[in-house]
Design a protein around this motif. Sequence first.
Motif, mmCIF file in Angstrom:
data_model
loop_
_atom_site.group_PDB
_atom_site.id
_atom_site.type_symbol
_atom_site.label_atom_id
_atom_site.label_comp_id
_atom_site.label_asym_id
_atom_site.label_seq_id
_atom_site.Cartn_x
_atom_site.Cartn_y
_atom_site.Cartn_z
ATOM 1 N N ASP A 104 0.831 -1.212 0.000
ATOM 2 C CA ASP A 104 0.000 0.000 0.000
ATOM 3 C C ASP A 104 0.861 1.256 0.000
ATOM 4 O O ASP A 104 0.560 2.233 -0.683
ATOM 5 C CB ASP A 104 -0.930 0.023 1.211
ATOM 6 N N LYS A 105 1.937 1.234 0.774
ATOM 7 C CA LYS A 105 2.848 2.380 0.826
ATOM 8 C C LYS A 105 3.488 2.607 -0.537
ATOM 9 O O LYS A 105 3.576 3.746 -1.017
ATOM 10 C CB LYS A 105 3.920 2.121 1.897
ATOM 11 N N ILE A 106 3.913 1.533 -1.196
ATOM 12 C CA ILE A 106 4.513 1.653 -2.526
ATOM 13 C C ILE A 106 3.482 2.171 -3.522
ATOM 14 O O ILE A 106 3.763 3.063 -4.321
ATOM 15 C CB ILE A 106 5.103 0.301 -2.981
ATOM 16 N N ALA A 107 2.260 1.653 -3.443
ATOM 17 C CA ALA A 107 1.191 2.084 -4.349
ATOM 18 C C ALA A 107 0.854 3.561 -4.156
ATOM 19 O O ALA A 107 0.512 4.248 -5.123
ATOM 20 C CB ALA A 107 -0.042 1.220 -4.153
ATOM 21 N N SER A 108 0.962 4.053 -2.935
ATOM 22 C CA SER A 108 0.650 5.468 -2.699
ATOM 23 C C SER A 108 1.709 6.390 -3.302
ATOM 24 O O SER A 108 1.436 7.546 -3.584
ATOM 25 C CB SER A 108 0.497 5.746 -1.206
ATOM 26 N N SER A 113 2.196 0.326 -9.650
ATOM 27 C CA SER A 113 2.936 -0.578 -8.768
ATOM 28 C C SER A 113 2.475 -2.023 -8.925
ATOM 29 O O SER A 113 1.364 -2.286 -9.375
ATOM 30 C CB SER A 113 2.798 -0.136 -7.310
ATOM 31 N N TYR A 114 3.346 -2.946 -8.508
ATOM 32 C CA TYR A 114 3.123 -4.371 -8.712
ATOM 33 C C TYR A 114 3.427 -5.150 -7.449
ATOM 34 O O TYR A 114 4.197 -4.711 -6.605
ATOM 35 C CB TYR A 114 4.020 -4.893 -9.849
ATOM 36 N N VAL A 115 2.838 -6.331 -7.376
ATOM 37 C CA VAL A 115 3.080 -7.262 -6.290
ATOM 38 C C VAL A 115 3.472 -8.601 -6.915
ATOM 39 O O VAL A 115 2.847 -9.044 -7.878
ATOM 40 C CB VAL A 115 1.820 -7.426 -5.414
ATOM 41 N N VAL A 116 4.506 -9.218 -6.368
ATOM 42 C CA VAL A 116 5.016 -10.481 -6.898
ATOM 43 C C VAL A 116 5.028 -11.522 -5.784
ATOM 44 O O VAL A 116 5.509 -11.246 -4.679
ATOM 45 C CB VAL A 116 6.450 -10.310 -7.453
ATOM 46 N N ALA A 135 0.932 -9.414 -9.987
ATOM 47 C CA ALA A 135 -0.326 -8.668 -10.097
ATOM 48 C C ALA A 135 -0.025 -7.180 -10.071
ATOM 49 O O ALA A 135 0.917 -6.729 -9.408
ATOM 50 C CB ALA A 135 -1.275 -9.030 -8.969
ATOM 51 N N GLN A 136 -0.837 -6.438 -10.800
ATOM 52 C CA GLN A 136 -0.742 -4.984 -10.770
ATOM 53 C C GLN A 136 -1.745 -4.465 -9.747
ATOM 54 O O GLN A 136 -2.878 -4.937 -9.676
ATOM 55 C CB GLN A 136 -1.040 -4.407 -12.147
ATOM 56 N N TYR A 137 -1.316 -3.497 -8.973
ATOM 57 C CA TYR A 137 -2.175 -2.925 -7.935
ATOM 58 C C TYR A 137 -2.899 -1.728 -8.523
ATOM 59 O O TYR A 137 -2.270 -0.784 -9.000
ATOM 60 C CB TYR A 137 -1.318 -2.505 -6.740
ATOM 61 N N ALA A 138 -4.214 -1.795 -8.538
ATOM 62 C CA ALA A 138 -5.006 -0.685 -9.078
ATOM 63 C C ALA A 138 -6.348 -0.619 -8.354
ATOM 64 O O ALA A 138 -7.011 -1.640 -8.161
ATOM 65 C CB ALA A 138 -5.225 -0.875 -10.573
ATOM 66 N N THR A 141 -7.221 -3.099 -5.478
ATOM 67 C CA THR A 141 -7.251 -4.550 -5.703
ATOM 68 C C THR A 141 -6.052 -4.980 -6.542
ATOM 69 O O THR A 141 -5.390 -4.164 -7.179
ATOM 70 C CB THR A 141 -8.539 -4.987 -6.435
ATOM 71 N N TYR A 142 -5.824 -6.270 -6.548
ATOM 72 C CA TYR A 142 -4.741 -6.835 -7.341
ATOM 73 C C TYR A 142 -5.311 -7.504 -8.587
ATOM 74 O O TYR A 142 -6.217 -8.324 -8.482
ATOM 75 C CB TYR A 142 -3.982 -7.885 -6.514
ATOM 76 N N ARG A 143 -4.768 -7.158 -9.728
ATOM 77 C CA ARG A 143 -5.182 -7.796 -10.983
ATOM 78 C C ARG A 143 -3.988 -8.559 -11.532
ATOM 79 O O ARG A 143 -2.958 -7.965 -11.841
ATOM 80 C CB ARG A 143 -5.650 -6.746 -11.987
ATOM 81 N N GLN A 144 -4.147 -9.868 -11.643
ATOM 82 C CA GLN A 144 -3.035 -10.701 -12.070
ATOM 83 C C GLN A 144 -2.614 -10.363 -13.494
ATOM 84 O O GLN A 144 -3.444 -10.164 -14.370
ATOM 85 C CB GLN A 144 -3.389 -12.182 -11.979
ATOM 86 N N CYS A 145 -1.301 -10.303 -13.707
ATOM 87 C CA CYS A 145 -0.723 -10.013 -15.022
ATOM 88 C C CYS A 145 -0.375 -11.324 -15.711
ATOM 89 O O CYS A 145 0.325 -12.165 -15.143
ATOM 90 C CB CYS A 145 0.544 -9.178 -14.886
#
Length: 197
Positions: A104-108, A113-116, A135-138, A141-145
């Motif tokens: 969340d901090k990275i996304a802000s 931003s992405y989560v692996v 997943a991409q954070y948008a 929520t997380y949307r899988q890439c």
Amino acid sequence: MTNVKFTENAYCKMVLHATKYPHCSVNGVLLSKTSPLNNNKEIEFVDAVPLFHICLNLTPMVEIALMQIDEYASKKGLTISGYYVAPENVREDSFDKLYNRISDKIASNCTNSYVVIVNTTNTSIQKGRRALKVAQYADGTYRQCEDLSVSDDAINICLSALNGSLYNNLVDFDNHLDNIRLDWTNTTLNKEIQSLL
């Protein structure tokens, strides 16, 4: 959807971090170079900075680490744009169960931003399969890439690094906080990975 790429260095360091501490969850951040010309159609993670293996969400330590990494990244012309985690339970691969405070901090601070999730079971790596789920954070929520690129070279170099036990040379922030002489930027390990190219 964005094409997500990983360099040999970024891929190897995530896998080596998870391999060094197979008995616990590990996490870290991903650094990227992004080009304003591609309209966020592609991101390439060029480095991974291992964070913790003891307590993943200890707020004061996270704040210290992220401040230092941000300063290091900006000097290199990079951005903190991803978060990785390798859960101690390899069957736990849901983005909803991630440790959201850091992501969340990275996304802000980074709109793209992405989560692996890293899975380092021997079967996945030894058979030459990439050990990642992204997943991409948008919009919270997380949307899988699905468009994910890890080169065969990166996978082969990672196998060589594992066979050479290079994970013993990896320093995460927990190690650095125990002994500040240890280099959390992993300069020596980066050179060893590059020598395998």
